[in-house]
Write a protein that holds these residues in place. Structure first.
Motif: not given
Length: 142
Positions: A112-127
């Motif tokens: 309920d307080a929030g979330a923790r996230f992780r990005h594995d850097l395999r698929d980088l988003p395009e701006p």
């Protein structure tokens, strides 16, 4: 300001050194000046997004996606294995609850307080194509 992570106090003696990126915005209609900041720190192969603040004056124009994409590319270029970020729920930041998942981050934990996230850097988003971001990181300096 839209806030996605809690404010950090002074780093502990053995804590990683924070890195601050200021965001200034201008377009053909004028200059908004300083509109955001990203604070990151490096702990081994992990880059942490400690704070990601953006003025509500410029939010939802693609600037936040462009800045996060630049941070992820910087992490990848400098050999990080992952990027970690937290979202702390407040009464005013519900509209950014899905900010990290939309950029390819996976939830590591949530409550309920929030979330923790992780990005594995395999698929980088395009701006977003309509945003031109001039990002300068230490390895880019002459």
């Amino acid at each position: 300001m839209t806030r996605t992570a809690p404010a950090q106090t002074a780093p502990a003696e053995n804590a990683p050194e924070p890195d601050l990126r200021a965001l200034h915005r201008a377009d053909r209609l004028g200059d908004n000046g300083l509109v955001g900041v990203v604070v990151t720190s490096r702990d081994g192969a992990t880059l942490r997004v400690d704070d990601f603040l953006l003025s509500c004056r410029v939010f939802a124009r693609g600037i936040e996606q462009a800045l996060l994409a630049a941070v992820l590319r910087h992490a990848h270029r400098t050999g990080a294995a992952e990027v970690r970020a937290d979202y702390t729920r407040t009464a005013k930041n519900g509209k950014v609850a899905d900010f990290y998942p939309r950029a390819g981050f996976a939830a590591v934990s949530a409550d309920d307080a929030g979330a923790r996230f992780r990005h594995d850097l395999r698929d980088l988003p395009e701006p977003p194509p309509h945003v031109r971001l001039t990002a300068r990181f230490d390895e880019d300096a002459p």
